[in-house]
Design a protein around this motif. Structure first.
Motif, PDB file in Angstrom:
ATOM      1  N   UNK A   1     190.348  78.724 -19.807  1.00 32.79           N
ATOM      2  CA  UNK A   1     189.621  77.970 -18.634  1.00 32.79           C
ATOM      3  C   UNK A   1     188.770  77.043 -19.228  1.00 32.79           C
ATOM      4  N   UNK A   2     189.192  76.613 -20.438  1.00 28.09           N
ATOM      5  CA  UNK A   2     188.493  75.415 -21.040  1.00 28.09           C
ATOM      6  C   UNK A   2     187.381  75.790 -22.031  1.00 28.09           C
ATOM      7  N   UNK A   3     187.426  77.179 -22.426  1.00 25.59           N
ATOM      8  CA  UNK A   3     186.382  77.686 -23.286  1.00 25.59           C
ATOM      9  C   UNK A   3     186.564  77.079 -24.552  1.00 25.59           C
TER      10      UNK A   3
ATOM     11  N   UNK B   1     192.387  88.364 -16.940  1.00 26.54           N
ATOM     12  CA  UNK B   1     192.237  89.706 -16.146  1.00 26.54           C
ATOM     13  C   UNK B   1     190.780  89.294 -15.232  1.00 26.54           C
ATOM     14  N   UNK B   2     190.172  90.206 -14.567  1.00 28.76           N
ATOM     15  CA  UNK B   2     190.626  91.593 -14.616  1.00 28.76           C
ATOM     16  C   UNK B   2     191.916  91.829 -13.763  1.00 28.76           C
TER      17      UNK B   2
ATOM     18  N   UNK C   1     188.671  86.204 -23.237  1.00 27.86           N
ATOM     19  CA  UNK C   1     188.676  84.731 -23.375  1.00 27.86           C
ATOM     20  C   UNK C   1     188.058  84.358 -24.719  1.00 27.86           C
TER      21      UNK C   1
ATOM     22  N   UNK D   1     193.145  71.944 -18.495  1.00 29.06           N
ATOM     23  CA  UNK D   1     193.182  73.312 -18.194  1.00 29.06           C
ATOM     24  C   UNK D   1     193.963  73.264 -16.896  1.00 29.06           C
ATOM     25  N   UNK D   2     195.265  73.755 -17.213  1.00 30.70           N
ATOM     26  CA  UNK D   2     196.306  73.737 -16.190  1.00 30.70           C
ATOM     27  C   UNK D   2     196.399  75.212 -15.597  1.00 30.70           C
ATOM     28  N   UNK D   3     195.889  75.389 -14.448  1.00 26.25           N
ATOM     29  CA  UNK D   3     196.005  76.659 -13.782  1.00 26.25           C
ATOM     30  C   UNK D   3     197.413  76.603 -12.997  1.00 26.25           C
ATOM     31  N   UNK D   4     197.482  75.588 -12.064  1.00 21.77           N
ATOM     32  CA  UNK D   4     198.664  75.282 -11.105  1.00 21.77           C
ATOM     33  C   UNK D   4     200.104  74.929 -11.873  1.00 21.77           C
TER      34      UNK D   4
ATOM     35  N   UNK E   1     187.160  90.399 -19.323  1.00 21.22           N
ATOM     36  CA  UNK E   1     187.468  88.885 -19.228  1.00 21.22           C
ATOM     37  C   UNK E   1     187.148  88.038 -20.214  1.00 21.22           C
TER      38      UNK E   1
ATOM     39  N   UNK F   1     187.917  74.251 -25.569  1.00 23.87           N
ATOM     40  CA  UNK F   1     187.651  72.757 -25.538  1.00 23.87           C
ATOM     41  C   UNK F   1     186.098  72.652 -25.551  1.00 23.87           C
ATOM     42  N   UNK F   2     185.424  73.372 -24.575  1.00 28.36           N
ATOM     43  CA  UNK F   2     184.134  73.546 -24.557  1.00 28.36           C
ATOM     44  C   UNK F   2     183.362  73.847 -25.807  1.00 28.36           C
TER      45      UNK F   2
END
Lengths: 417, 417
Positions: free
Chosen positions: B281-283, B356-357, B394, B303-306, B390, B285-286
């Protein structure tokens, strides 16, 4: 609520050398507050008889109940019992009951007892030993000038079990009707601490409701505290009065986070989201995705540093970039609308700015940040100038973006038929 | 090392209600010990004038230097200055110098000053104000019966800066030179704590070099400590021996971060990077953008979810997604190579998995993570199964990705002519 006459004394060199922070005090204070008691003070001293004695002398004159942890082990640097004996003017003697406890601990585990363990039964003459289920060191209890002292080992697990078993019941019996301290936290955004302070309706608050402030940058936390029979009732009143003034700035309550609540709001409002971050480097995305279920509303996010990235992923015209620069109102607007055009999400939010430390100019100093939100109702953009270091500017920018999303989602939900 | 005549007094209800543990004492004690000093005792009391006065009276009779933190804010529950004035028998007066400091803090930031901020210039008559670069509350310094008192704000960042700037120099000048405790920290990745422990060459280490462990998940921190005349020399020896065994796992040292070092390595190796994150989720990158200068090597990140996002930004064939799913070796490979194809960066790294979860299955349980790295030399991909919640999954995934980048950059630098 006045602090009760309870103090904690923790002993151990490591507490004063910066190696560890004092978790035993936090544990005891936490347990006490759930039962309505609060510590009057806590003290930490090294494993030195002289220092322990000085601390005990001070506390005996100052409070009614003293809980001491640490220094009951078998080794040479365990000096608490000796210090206690000296402070109270009692000889150190082998306590037969304590000795039984130590023996039993070893025999019940078929282990040979070291001679050094006998030392753990050397207690002040009038001490009453306290059993330790989880270790070799018995604790003990002493009385002196109307003050009651409990001595527990420093090992957190042993200490906690013995505190609950042997200390808490005594306190509950001796300290008249304590009511648990009820507490509510309100995390506010967009106001300075002094401003919040001035907006708190102190006059109207029910009496015995305490107001406390703390900072979780960029949030201001307001805590309402009360204890007593009708604490819940008074807190309800206080909360209503507080939120009448400040509710508009409430981003989260106890145990909630702004990003968590914004995520829920977006789902409730049935809004999908895409993000384009520049100076925040993905912080906003990471905050939103740190909780489960983010994929329910977040379609995608981009961190576009390079202009080419802004051009192909966000369809920002190269000409625009050349003309106005990446940190500009026009660029922010183009990022948001371009992203929404590509993704078809209900909302597209863009952040571009200068987080520093370098890159600032006369007319665009470090901290200059543009936010833009594209939706069916159009594209909004705003310029901010945030203060502080890179980390603060990034956090402030991301939180401001969350605030935009929060307000948009709330509006949607209100406008529903 | 004997404790010196230094004590810390921290004030704040939250310290005695179990809400937080006292980090300021740990910070101060830690800094002091690196200069060879140790605290004689530390005390914590609630935000109540009576309690602060009692504590000050005790400490003034007991030690030579007292460092007080907390209770200097503008709000009603900030009572330290008043308590100090009462303890020392001095009136509270508006300190002109302090008032200037407060005013200046606001004017230099074009901020309007609240009336309540004036309260922060109300100090005991003979107090010498101490500047605060990072906040509105000036600290102050007082003298009483041969005892010297320093009052600092409770906000850790402000407190620490002011302690180093205004307190430490005084102590160094007034307390005869002590042998500082020298300490070196090594942040290791890829080994469990017991494994590291077994690999430490205890036998060969020079005597009087202490080894301590701590965890900063997913890193294992090994500390080497020594004091005395030839501490540096012994630490050099110990470090060499330690790194002979563990150097390959060293990601950072004292004050460094893995992400910071990887960033430097990429710049040194002249490598540009693009990222595609899913379960993290971008961690990643951040982490990489949390330090200045990331734009020197990071071209862009997604961050590509879809699935649609993976399709248009990363050119992942929809058929592939349908056939193997987004969490698969093929998808990871396609994400990395597709991204590199679009961006033309030297390196493209992709992470896809199940943090997860929810979302776990028989053959792909929560914690299943695929990493893929595309470079001129080809596309590498690997499957991992990480344990924990989670947040841990990550962090572990992002750190593993950093480790891939670190090793690649190091190889590049070694292979240079």
């Amino acid at each position: 609520m006045p602090p009760y006459d309870i103090a904690v004394l923790t002993t151990g060199d490591e507490l004063l050398s910066g190696e560890i922070s004092d978790s035993n005090t936090k544990t005891i204070a936490g347990i006490l507050s759930t039962y309505g008691y609060r510590l009057r003070c806590s003290l930490s001293v090294p494993d030195q008889e002289k220092e322990i004695v000085a601390a005990l002398q001070y506390l005996i004159g100052h409070v009614q109940f003293i809980i001491v942890t640490g220094g009951l082990g078998p080794t040479g640097d365990d000096r608490t019992a000796r210090a206690a004996a000296r402070t109270l003017g009692q000889p150190l003697v082998i306590n037969e009951e304590a000795l039984k406890m130590v023996h039993q601990w070893f025999t019940s585990r078929n282990r040979r007892m070291e001679a050094s363990n006998e030392k753990q039964a050397l207690l002040p003459q009038w001490a009453q030993p306290l059993p330790n289920q989880n270790g070799t060191a018995p604790g003990f209890r002493l009385w002196h000038n109307g003050c009651e002292l409990f001595f527990l080992p420093g090992v957190p697990s042993e200490m906690q079990a013995m505190f609950k078993r042997s200390v808490l019941p005594v306190l509950q019996q001796k300290i008249p009707e304590a009511y648990p301290l009820q507490q509510r936290t309100f995390k506010l955004f967009g106001l300075s601490e002094p401003k919040v302070d001035r907006m708190v309706p102190y006059q109207q608050l029910p009496k015995d409701v305490e107001v406390a402030f703390s900072l979780e940058y960029p949030l201001v936390l307001v805590k309402l505290k009360a204890s007593g029979e009708d604490a819940e009732f008074r807190l309800d009143q206080a909360e209503a009065l507080l939120l009448k003034e400040l509710g508009d700035h409430l981003m989260a309550r106890d145990g909630e986070t702004p990003e968590g609540n914004v995520g829920k709001l977006l789902v409730d409002a049935g809004l999908t989201l895409s993000l384009a971050e520049s100076c925040t480097g993905g912080l906003l995305t990471t905050m939103l995705t740190s909780q489960p279920g983010a994929s329910a509303f977040l379609e995608r996010a981009a961190v576009t540093y390079a202009d080419t990235a802004k051009a192909d992923w966000l369809k920002v015209p190269t000409l625009l970039l050349r003309q106005y620069g990446a940190v500009s109102e026009n660029c922010a607007r183009a990022m948001a609308s371009g992203l929404r055009h590509t993704t078809g999400t209900d909302l597209s939010l863009a952040i571009t700015g200068i987080a520093g430390p370098d890159g600032g100019t006369e007319e665009k100093p470090v901290g200059t940040v543009f936010l833009s939100l594209a939706s069916a109702t159009g594209v909004h953009v705003k310029r901010y100038t945030f203060l502080g270091d890179r980390n603060r500017i990034q956090r402030m920018s991301a939180t401001m973006a969350l605030e935009w999303l929060r307000r948009f989602a709330l509006q949607q939900l209100e406008n529903r038929p």
